[in-house]
Design a protein around this motif. Structure first.
Motif: not given
Length: 481
Positions: A158-177
């Motif tokens: 079960r993939l529960r989490a992803i750990v990354v450095r914050r890349g700026g505004d809308q970071d999670i939106v871009k990673r999901a894209s």
């Protein structure tokens, strides 16, 4: 009726059978943790055409196309059995039944062949195992796709989490894209939504927390309800035991590195030495994509012929480590433009062989050329063998290994006369033997091994994680050793 009409009628009939297979395969997977295979290729979540093409694929290896009318009765027979978690290969069942001379019906033979997965013998369904991805680059996103694909009944990884450095505004939106669309591997198969308020990506119903951290020491995974998890480090920043140990934070039980490990970190190539992993080992490496590509064929050749020495030349697709245009790079030559040049560079794959295959005493040397393609590489493996042989003998042996041996998930085989690199994008094998390019002269053999250095390697990583997590279920009928 014309011959063409007969052919089309036959095709429609096979389509109808494939359509009827899909709900059976899905139900077995969701409700009983049974993965249905066809010559080691999963049929779970596959389309009608994909199922038919997988049947046709058998012609390349076995010499004749495997008829879906032959395999369907075996699938129907599985629905009558009290099956536990397992992988069941319809291709092997059909092949073994043809070779059996006892006159058993399909139902009788199937019950006998998968007896180890039924009744009192069956494995109990296990609790799901939490997985965390540290880093979300090329390998991280493909591993995520595979984890989501294999979620099945929810009792596996079960993939529960992803750990990354914050890349700026809308970071999670871009990673999901980037997870949703990939220039090489295509669209994500399913749906993805984003909740920025809770930093969560939902992929096919899997809720994945995105954790922002600059260093492993900043994260307490138990705060997110994560426990006893396997963390997959996709960054390659830490490669020795001391550095990787920083990941052993609250909630993390084991660390798997997707790069060659240094020092005493075990380098694991699934199919070759994954059985040597000690139960109490908490840190291990999946070696490199090239090591995974060459070690299984090296083992196969050494087992049959003996290998006295060898050299591997990899023609490797460019990677993010190189520059798009000429610019400074700490390594020689890699600063030159990747999409414009062939770049001579080093590879550690040859020296890594000893870690994964210690019984091979032969010296193996290696070098590499990066070329302007974005994915799929080829390893040219030149071997001095312990005895003389012929090209036909070597090809027949490797064909059999790819179909029947314990390395069949690692080694694939193609006889396609005009195969090129793009044909192998998305291959789930560690490497594919190109029969047409193989050369043998007495005790000298040259093997050409294609490999998807992104996706094929990611599949190997998942296999290692499944093994150490205890959700790598046995295959029936059991493959030859």
């Amino acid at each position: 009726m014309t011959v063409n009409d007969d052919s089309f009628t036959n095709w429609m009939h096979r389509e109808e059978i494939a359509e009827s297979m899909i709900p059976i395969i899905g139900k077995l997977h969701r409700e009983q943790d049974v993965t249905v295979l066809l010559h080691s290729r999963s049929l779970v979540n596959k389309s009608v055409v994909s199922i038919l093409k997988t049947h046709r694929f058998a012609r390349q290896i076995a010499g004749e196309e495997l008829s879906i009318t032959e395999t369907f009765p075996f699938l129907q027979a599985l629905t009558t059995l009290d099956l536990g978690p397992s992988q069941i290969d319809l291709g092997l069942l059909a092949e073994a039944h043809r070779a059996d001379d006892r006159g058993l019906s399909v139902a009788e033979f199937t019950a006998e062949a998968v007896a180890g997965a039924t009744g009192d013998n069956k494995i109990e369904r296990r609790e799901g195992r939490d997985v965390v991805l540290y880093g979300f680059g090329r390998i991280g996103r493909l591993v995520a796709r595979l984890l989501i694909e294999k979620a099945g009944s929810g009792n596996g990884l079960r993939l529960r989490a992803i750990v990354v450095r914050r890349g700026g505004d809308q970071d999670i939106v871009k990673r999901a894209s980037l997870l949703r669309r990939d220039s090489i591997h295509g669209q994500f198969q399913g749906t993805i939504t984003v909740d920025e308020a809770t930093s969560t990506i939902s992929a096919n119903g899997n809720e994945i927390k995105v954790i922002y951290a600059n260093d492993p020491s900043e994260v307490d995974y138990t705060a997110y309800g994560i426990d006893n998890a396997i963390l997959i480090d996709n960054t390659g920043k830490w490669r020795d035991r001391e550095g990787l140990s920083a990941h052993l934070r609250p909630g993390i039980d084991k660390v798997v590195l997707t790069a060659p490990g240094k020092g005493d970190v075990p380098n694991i190539v699934h199919g070759v030495n994954h059985g040597d992993i000690k139960p109490d080992e908490r840190i291990l490496s999946c070696a490199s994509c090239t090591t995974n590509a060459i070690v299984p064929p090296l083992k196969a050749m050494n087992d049959e012929y003996g290998v006295l020495r060898g050299h591997v030349e990899t023609v490797h697709s460019f990677t993010n480590d190189q520059n798009l245009l000429d610019n400074y790079h700490k390594a020689d030559r890699r600063g030159r433009s990747a999409p414009l040049n062939m770049v001579i560079t080093e590879t550690g794959a040859a020296s890594a062989v000893a870690k994964a295959l210690p019984e091979l005493k032969a010296p193996i040397t290696g070098s590499s050329i990066r070329v302007p393609v974005p994915d799929v590489s080829i390893a040219i493996l030149s071997l001095r063998l312990g005895r003389e042989t012929t090209r036909d003998e070597v090809l027949e042996y490797l064909r059999d290994v790819s179909l029947h041996s314990s390395l069949k998930r690692q080694i694939d085989f193609t006889t396609a006369p005009d195969a090129v690199s793009m044909d192998f994008v998305g291959s789930r094998h560690a490497s594919i033997v190109d029969a047409g390019a193989t050369k043998v002269d007495g005790d000298n053999a040259i093997l050409y091994l294609w490999y998807d250095n992104e996706f094929g390697y990611s599949c190997q990583v998942i296999r290692v994680v499944q093994h150490v997590s205890g959700v790598e279920y046995p295959t029936f009928p059991a493959p030859a050793v």
